[in-house]
Structure formats: C-alpha cells, structure tokens
Write an enzyme that holds these catalytic residues in place. Structure first.
Site, PDB file in Angstrom:
ATOM      1  N   GLU A   1       2.543  -5.235  14.084  1.00  0.00           N
ATOM      2  CA  GLU A   1       1.462  -5.438  15.053  1.00  0.00           C
ATOM      3  C   GLU A   1       1.138  -6.940  15.081  1.00  0.00           C
ATOM      4  O   GLU A   1       0.695  -7.480  16.072  1.00  0.00           O
ATOM      5  CB  GLU A   1       0.242  -4.613  14.623  1.00  0.00           C
ATOM      6  CG  GLU A   1      -0.809  -4.431  15.690  1.00  0.00           C
ATOM      7  CD  GLU A   1      -2.020  -3.640  15.200  1.00  0.00           C
ATOM      8  OE1 GLU A   1      -2.027  -3.212  14.028  1.00  0.00           O
ATOM      9  OE2 GLU A   1      -2.952  -3.488  15.991  1.00  0.00           O
TER      10      GLU A   1
ATOM     11  N   ARG B   1       0.822  -1.225   0.000  1.00  0.00           N
ATOM     12  CA  ARG B   1       0.000   0.000   0.000  1.00  0.00           C
ATOM     13  C   ARG B   1       0.847   1.263   0.000  1.00  0.00           C
ATOM     14  O   ARG B   1       0.413   2.310  -0.476  1.00  0.00           O
ATOM     15  CB  ARG B   1      -0.998  -0.037   1.158  1.00  0.00           C
ATOM     16  CG  ARG B   1      -2.172  -0.954   0.833  1.00  0.00           C
ATOM     17  CD  ARG B   1      -2.872  -1.431   2.065  1.00  0.00           C
ATOM     18  NE  ARG B   1      -2.021  -2.352   2.810  1.00  0.00           N
ATOM     19  CZ  ARG B   1      -2.222  -2.711   4.055  1.00  0.00           C
ATOM     20  NH1 ARG B   1      -3.234  -2.229   4.714  1.00  0.00           N
ATOM     21  NH2 ARG B   1      -1.407  -3.553   4.659  1.00  0.00           N
TER      22      ARG B   1
HETATM   23  P1  AMP Z   1       3.473  -0.971  12.450  1.00  0.00           P
HETATM   24  O1  AMP Z   1       4.848  -1.357  12.050  1.00  0.00           O
HETATM   25  O2  AMP Z   1       2.972  -1.718  13.626  1.00  0.00           O
HETATM   26  O3  AMP Z   1       3.320   0.531  12.612  1.00  0.00           O
HETATM   27  O4  AMP Z   1       2.519  -1.441  11.306  1.00  0.00           O
HETATM   28  C1  AMP Z   1       2.396  -0.725  10.178  1.00  0.00           C
HETATM   29  C2  AMP Z   1       2.206  -1.573   8.956  1.00  0.00           C
HETATM   30  O5  AMP Z   1       1.338  -2.697   9.167  1.00  0.00           O
HETATM   31  C3  AMP Z   1       1.587  -0.732   7.914  1.00  0.00           C
HETATM   32  O6  AMP Z   1       2.308  -0.933   6.747  1.00  0.00           O
HETATM   33  C4  AMP Z   1       0.172  -1.211   7.789  1.00  0.00           C
HETATM   34  O7  AMP Z   1      -0.095  -1.453   6.448  1.00  0.00           O
HETATM   35  C5  AMP Z   1       0.085  -2.509   8.550  1.00  0.00           C
HETATM   36  N1  AMP Z   1      -0.901  -2.476   9.628  1.00  0.00           N
HETATM   37  C6  AMP Z   1      -0.661  -2.635  10.951  1.00  0.00           C
HETATM   38  N2  AMP Z   1      -1.760  -2.585  11.656  1.00  0.00           N
HETATM   39  C7  AMP Z   1      -2.760  -2.348  10.790  1.00  0.00           C
HETATM   40  C8  AMP Z   1      -4.170  -2.169  10.927  1.00  0.00           C
HETATM   41  N3  AMP Z   1      -4.779  -2.238  12.114  1.00  0.00           N
HETATM   42  N4  AMP Z   1      -4.884  -1.938   9.808  1.00  0.00           N
HETATM   43  C9  AMP Z   1      -4.276  -1.869   8.609  1.00  0.00           C
HETATM   44  N5  AMP Z   1      -2.967  -2.040   8.415  1.00  0.00           N
HETATM   45  C10 AMP Z   1      -2.209  -2.279   9.490  1.00  0.00           C
END
Ligand code: AMP
Length: 173
Positions: A98, A61
C-alpha cells in the site's frame, strides 16, 4: 471474546507510515493476553479443518500470529523474510505494498513438495504481500490450503488478488 471486543483493541493511527494511510495498530490486541489468545483460537478454528502442515508468515507481525497459530495447531512455521536475512539458499518474490515495494524470501527447502500451507498475515490491504507469499509456496510446489488474516481492509479490494484461493479474515473494515 467477541469480534467486536477484539476490534475495540485495534487502534487507528492516521498518516502512518506515510500521509494518507490509516495504519491499523494491532499491538493493544497482541498485548492483551485474553484477546491474543481468543484471536489465535479463532484463527485456529478456521485453519484447523483445512489440515495444514505448515503456517507461513512474513516478518514481523506475521511471525507473531503465525508462530502462535502453528503452535496451537501443531504445525511447522516457515518465516518469509526480507532479502539478506535467511542464511541459506532462498527463493524470492517482489510485491507492491500500500506504501512502496519490497520482496520476501523463504529457504528453498522450507516447504516440502505437496505440503499444505496456510499463509497468514495481520492485515489484508491491497493483497500484494499475500499474493507474493502464495507465489513462494507454489514456486516450491506446496499447496496453498488457505490465506488467513486478522484484519481485512475490504475497501482496498485485496481479495481480488487472491481469486481462486480460500481466503478468510476475522475482522473487516
Ligand atoms: P498489502 O500487500 O497491501 O495487502 O499490505 C499488507 C501488508 O502491509 C501487511 O503485512 C500489513 O502489515 C501492512 N499494511 C498495509 N496496510 C496497512 C494498514 N493500513 N495498517 C496496518 N498494516 C498495513
């Protein structure tokens, strides 16, 4: 379009990709011409004054928003990719999601020394992915001119991982 109108085009998908995660699905926003255009314009409004040379985004994305933003600003676009996808010598960084762990790579020559780079992603959750991209830029001696998101999940506190950087999001939850 207002932020509230854009927010109305984000769908909550419970328990995707794993139980307990509420996935923020941006596909309805991306699929709506007026909304996608307004989103890119608003990202560009913040990014433009920070004078980036390069927009860096990760698959998949991050390519959609990052590619359009780079076009709008007349910048180059650097893709950060999963291991094994880029054909030449790369540098990599590993991060915790996450849900799970992963690593991202960029070509070693993708960011000229001193280039101003804006790192973009669709969602700021824990901040692990974004801090890995920041690390890649700095490994290559680029300058992080900003870290930009369409959505920020403020309750996960991802901004703390990006302390000291210029961070912005369009939509907050
Ligand atoms: P983070 O590294 O935890 O900030 O996660 C960010 C990445 O994971 C981004 O590239 C998002 O596309 C994806 N992501 C994590 N959590 C979500 C969520 N609740 N909804 C959509 N995409 C998420």
């Amino acid at each position: 379009m207002t932020i509230e109108e854009l927010k109305a085009l984000v769908r909550d998908v419970p328990d995707f990709p794993t139980e307990g995660i509420v996935f923020k699905d941006l596909m309805p926003l991306i699929g709506n011409g007026e909304a996608f255009h307004a989103t890119i314009e608003q990202l560009a409004e913040w990014a433009g004054p920070r004078s980036p040379d390069i927009i860096l985004g990760a698959e998949a994305r991050g390519f959609i928003f990052g590619g359009a933003l780079a076009f709008e600003l007349g910048c180059g676009f650097v893709p950060a990719r999963k291991p094994g996808k880029l054909p030449r010598e790369t540098v990599g960084a590993t991060y915790a999601l996450e849900y799970g762990t992963d690593s991202l790579h960029v070509h070693r020559d993708a960011v000229p020394q001193g280039a101003r780079v804006i790192v973009i992603d669709d969602v700021l959750a824990t901040g692990g992915t974004a801090s890995a991209k920041v690390e890649l830029v700095e490994d290559l001696e680029g300058v992080v001119a900003g870290v930009l998101f369409v959505i920020e999940l403020t309750f996960l506190g991802g901004r703390r991982r990006l302390d000291g950087y210029d961070v912005h999001s369009l939509i907050q939850y």
